[in-house]
Design an enzyme around this catalytic site. Structure first.
Site, short mmCIF file in Angstrom:
data_model
loop_
_atom_site.label_atom_id
_atom_site.label_comp_id
_atom_site.label_asym_id
_atom_site.label_seq_id
_atom_site.Cartn_x
_atom_site.Cartn_y
_atom_site.Cartn_z
N GLY A 72 0.83 -1.20 0.00
CA GLY A 72 0.00 0.00 0.00
C GLY A 72 0.85 1.24 0.00
N GLU A 88 -0.45 1.05 -6.32
CA GLU A 88 0.54 0.65 -5.31
C GLU A 88 0.81 -0.85 -5.34
OE1 GLU A 88 2.50 2.25 -3.30
OE2 GLU A 88 1.78 4.31 -3.41
N GLU A 92 4.46 -2.28 -6.02
CA GLU A 92 5.18 -2.95 -4.92
C GLU A 92 5.27 -4.46 -5.09
OE1 GLU A 92 3.64 -1.88 -1.11
OE2 GLU A 92 4.33 0.19 -1.28
N PRO A 107 -7.00 5.65 11.73
CA PRO A 107 -6.07 6.79 11.72
C PRO A 107 -4.67 6.32 12.11
CG PRO A 107 -7.39 6.83 13.71
CD PRO A 107 -7.87 5.66 12.90
N GLU A 142 11.33 -7.62 0.76
CA GLU A 142 10.96 -9.01 0.52
C GLU A 142 9.45 -9.13 0.61
OE1 GLU A 142 13.98 -11.57 3.09
OE2 GLU A 142 13.55 -9.63 3.97
#
Ligand SMILES: [Zn+2]
Length: 172
Positions: A72, A88, A92, A107, A142
């Site tokens: 993320g 993302e 990633e 939050p 990783e």
């Protein structure tokens, strides 16, 4: 550090009477400029494979380098949260998201450049094609598939991610 301590001068006129306006803003007593710090939106994904294993990554960067994380990142300006999840995840993990379902939000405080950035993290359950294609980018040192039954929230460095993992375990 909280922005009210870190931002000592007005960013418009450089005056040193840059004072607290209310809980989340500062105001310049010379030129009248007001700065609000609202939360930045961020997204994180729960991706399972067919063996009920969750995709996690090990953080390659500060903050919390070396701890586990979910794929993320921050939502860009003018981007939807759903677009951010897909972008993302691709960046990633190299995976393509086919379906995504919003789960919940939490939050968080993300310390960066000595500034405590408030975020609102939006969590999604995602389905991806070709899960064997998962490979890490430079953001994630990783990638691992961890059986859901073996998840340990204490291994996750970011507080909101740790809470989300705890919540996820309790609901599945
Ligand atoms: Zn000013």
């Amino acid at each position: 550090m909280h922005f009210k301590q870190l931002f000592r001068y007005c960013p418009v006129c450089s005056h040193n009477r840059f004072v607290e306006n209310d809980e989340k803003s500062k105001r310049c007593e010379k030129c009248g400029f007001v700065f609000y710090q609202n939360p930045s939106a961020a997204v994180a994904a729960f991706i399972l494979n067919d063996n009920n294993e969750l995709l996690v990554c090990r953080r390659a960067r500060q903050p919390f380098i070396g701890t586990l994380d979910l794929p993320g990142g921050f939502v860009d300006a003018s981007e939807t949260a759903e677009q951010a999840v897909k972008r993302e995840i691709k960046e990633e993990t190299n995976l393509d998201v086919t379906t995504l379902n919003y789960l919940f939000s939490l939050p968080n405080i993300y310390p960066y450049s000595n500034l405590d950035i408030p975020t609102l993290d939006l969590f999604y359950a995602c389905k991806c094609t070709d899960k064997e294609k998962a490979r890490p980018s430079d953001d994630a040192a990783e990638l691992y598939w961890i059986p859901v039954s073996e998840l340990n929230p204490a291994q996750f460095g970011l507080q909101s991610i740790r809470k989300a993992i705890t919540h996820y375990i309790s609901t599945c």
